[in-house]
Design a protein around this motif. Sequence first.
Motif, PDB file in Angstrom:
ATOM      1  N   ASP A  72       0.776  -0.726   0.151  1.00  0.00           N
ATOM      2  CA  ASP A  72       0.216   0.233   0.165  1.00  0.00           C
ATOM      3  C   ASP A  72       0.996   1.002   0.031  1.00  0.00           C
ATOM      4  N   GLU A  73       0.735   1.963  -0.968  1.00  0.00           N
ATOM      5  CA  GLU A  73       1.192   3.114  -1.669  1.00  0.00           C
ATOM      6  C   GLU A  73       0.917   4.561   0.286  1.00  0.00           C
ATOM      7  N   ASN A  74       0.579   4.694   0.303  1.00  0.00           N
ATOM      8  CA  ASN A  74      -0.022   5.388   1.558  1.00  0.00           C
ATOM      9  C   ASN A  74       0.576   4.829   3.323  1.00  0.00           C
ATOM     10  N   SER A  75       0.416   3.690   3.090  1.00  0.00           N
ATOM     11  CA  SER A  75       0.634   3.413   4.981  1.00  0.00           C
ATOM     12  C   SER A  75       2.239   2.629   4.645  1.00  0.00           C
ATOM     13  N   GLY A  76       2.147   1.953   3.425  1.00  0.00           N
ATOM     14  CA  GLY A  76       3.458   1.065   3.638  1.00  0.00           C
ATOM     15  C   GLY A  76       3.401  -0.183   3.818  1.00  0.00           C
ATOM     16  N   ALA A  77       2.073  -0.772   4.047  1.00  0.00           N
ATOM     17  CA  ALA A  77       2.328  -1.807   4.375  1.00  0.00           C
ATOM     18  C   ALA A  77       1.915  -3.013   3.506  1.00  0.00           C
ATOM     19  N   GLU A  78       2.518  -4.316   3.300  1.00  0.00           N
ATOM     20  CA  GLU A  78       2.448  -5.216   2.221  1.00  0.00           C
ATOM     21  C   GLU A  78       0.636  -5.386   2.594  1.00  0.00           C
ATOM     22  N   LEU A  79       0.930  -5.820   1.187  1.00  0.00           N
ATOM     23  CA  LEU A  79      -0.890  -6.366   1.028  1.00  0.00           C
ATOM     24  C   LEU A  79      -0.742  -7.847   0.561  1.00  0.00           C
ATOM     25  N   LYS A  80      -2.306  -8.452   0.792  1.00  0.00           N
ATOM     26  CA  LYS A  80      -1.805  -9.745   0.684  1.00  0.00           C
ATOM     27  C   LYS A  80      -2.118 -10.772  -1.110  1.00  0.00           C
ATOM     28  N   SER A  81      -0.756 -10.963  -0.954  1.00  0.00           N
ATOM     29  CA  SER A  81      -0.946 -11.047  -2.619  1.00  0.00           C
ATOM     30  C   SER A  81      -0.441 -12.753  -2.888  1.00  0.00           C
ATOM     31  N   TYR A  82      -0.934 -13.068  -3.956  1.00  0.00           N
ATOM     32  CA  TYR A  82      -0.333 -14.698  -4.118  1.00  0.00           C
ATOM     33  C   TYR A  82      -0.640 -14.291  -6.068  1.00  0.00           C
ATOM     34  N   GLY A  87       2.412 -18.896 -12.968  1.00  0.00           N
ATOM     35  CA  GLY A  87       2.309 -17.237 -13.044  1.00  0.00           C
ATOM     36  C   GLY A  87       1.883 -15.994 -13.476  1.00  0.00           C
ATOM     37  N   LEU A  88       0.567 -16.405 -12.804  1.00  0.00           N
ATOM     38  CA  LEU A  88      -0.487 -14.934 -12.853  1.00  0.00           C
ATOM     39  C   LEU A  88      -0.404 -13.950 -11.049  1.00  0.00           C
ATOM     40  N   LEU A  89       0.195 -12.990 -11.444  1.00  0.00           N
ATOM     41  CA  LEU A  89      -0.072 -12.075  -9.650  1.00  0.00           C
ATOM     42  C   LEU A  89      -1.596 -11.952  -9.234  1.00  0.00           C
ATOM     43  N   PHE A  90      -1.780 -11.995  -8.189  1.00  0.00           N
ATOM     44  CA  PHE A  90      -3.529 -11.176  -8.080  1.00  0.00           C
ATOM     45  C   PHE A  90      -3.332 -10.470  -6.053  1.00  0.00           C
ATOM     46  N   SER A  91      -3.128  -9.627  -5.971  1.00  0.00           N
ATOM     47  CA  SER A  91      -2.778  -9.129  -4.848  1.00  0.00           C
ATOM     48  C   SER A  91      -4.332  -8.312  -4.806  1.00  0.00           C
ATOM     49  N   THR A  92      -4.778  -8.275  -3.111  1.00  0.00           N
ATOM     50  CA  THR A  92      -5.476  -7.370  -2.474  1.00  0.00           C
ATOM     51  C   THR A  92      -5.110  -5.974  -2.670  1.00  0.00           C
ATOM     52  N   ILE A  93      -6.612  -5.662  -1.864  1.00  0.00           N
ATOM     53  CA  ILE A  93      -6.341  -3.645  -1.882  1.00  0.00           C
ATOM     54  C   ILE A  93      -6.765  -3.027  -0.399  1.00  0.00           C
ATOM     55  N   SER A  94      -7.039  -4.657   0.514  1.00  0.00           N
ATOM     56  CA  SER A  94      -7.633  -4.693   1.911  1.00  0.00           C
ATOM     57  C   SER A  94      -7.576  -5.969   2.803  1.00  0.00           C
ATOM     58  N   ASP A  95      -7.184  -5.856   3.921  1.00  0.00           N
ATOM     59  CA  ASP A  95      -7.527  -7.164   4.993  1.00  0.00           C
ATOM     60  C   ASP A  95      -8.306  -7.873   4.811  1.00  0.00           C
ATOM     61  N   GLU A  96      -9.850  -7.070   4.293  1.00  0.00           N
ATOM     62  CA  GLU A  96     -10.505  -7.580   4.593  1.00  0.00           C
ATOM     63  C   GLU A  96     -11.160  -8.369   3.605  1.00  0.00           C
ATOM     64  N   ALA A  97     -10.172  -8.697   2.483  1.00  0.00           N
ATOM     65  CA  ALA A  97     -10.456  -9.718   1.312  1.00  0.00           C
ATOM     66  C   ALA A  97     -10.429 -10.899   1.460  1.00  0.00           C
ATOM     67  N   PRO A  98     -10.860 -11.784   1.400  1.00  0.00           N
ATOM     68  CA  PRO A  98     -10.806 -13.494   2.162  1.00  0.00           C
ATOM     69  C   PRO A  98      -9.359 -13.702   1.458  1.00  0.00           C
TER      70      PRO A  98
END
Length: 319
Positions: A72-82, A87-98
């Motif tokens: 997250d560019e604003n907080s610097g926190a690492e987001l959940k990704s997979y 070879g496809l990268l997916f990401s969330t934008i919030s900890d609320e995602a399952p």
Amino acid sequence: MASLTRTLPASWYCSSPLYQLERRSVFFKSWYLLGPLTRFGVVGEQVGYEIAQVALTACRMSEEPRDIKVYDENSGAELKSYITETGLLFSTISDEAPSFDDFFPDLKPLIGTVDFTKLPYRRSIKYEGSFNWKTMVDGYQECLHCQYTHPSFSVYYPPTFYTVYNHKNFSQHVADPNKADDGLFLYFFPNCTLNVYGGGMSSFRVCPTEKPGVTRMEFDYYHLESGDKFEEYFKFVRQVAMEDYELCEKAQENLEKGIYAEGILNPVKETGVAYYQQRVMHLVCAQHETETESESRARDDDGHINTAMTTQLVEPTIS
């Protein structure tokens, strides 16, 4: 006779409070396709994204191709990704995602048919359009318009037998059910697509802005060939994209002017639209109910609202 599925009301394409509710109910709780590993070929290079006003950065951390982190560019926190096996990268934008597997429980066998690490990254472009994010998704999720709006595409993929198979949080588009391996066309709820055909791959993200009638389109292009071969492919897919762009701007104009309010979806040809719209409707209504109940509990015994607990609540009219 079974009841027919109705579209979302036009007001859902024009309301700022409704969009803020969509952010909390839909976008904060979803996963997003950022691209194949070839998009992140340079160690240390930061690739930026912005989804629903959340700015994020993906960065390859070492020579290991799968060592990619999303922040997250604003907080610097690492987001959940997979990163998927192919070879496809997916990401969330919030900890609320399952978890990824909970969000896409039956996706892996389908995307396991393509080795995405073999498709070199070629180009990205982005621009804004005067339409709601759902207006573009409406168009992608059906192909009733394809024969007339996309004559060049219809030569390769005639829409006669066009079928959409809906799964949990994604849809697969098949031009001919008897040729399921002829191209891979996927919609990832709520706003990402993946299209593999003709030796190349394109993906786009339909990124809502704070204005409900303005959407930013972000496209990434990959191809086995460079030079003229890629440019030929690029010209073809860009023509299809611009045909959709013009159609969406006209549709949004009709929505905002009240020319179109609500209608019935074709039970055979518009199942993709019905699926995603009902998903949006369910999530928005559930979020609205939860926040309304929270606001009620926040009231003190004198009937005054505890503003500290309800500042973030926005209560649009749902009709």
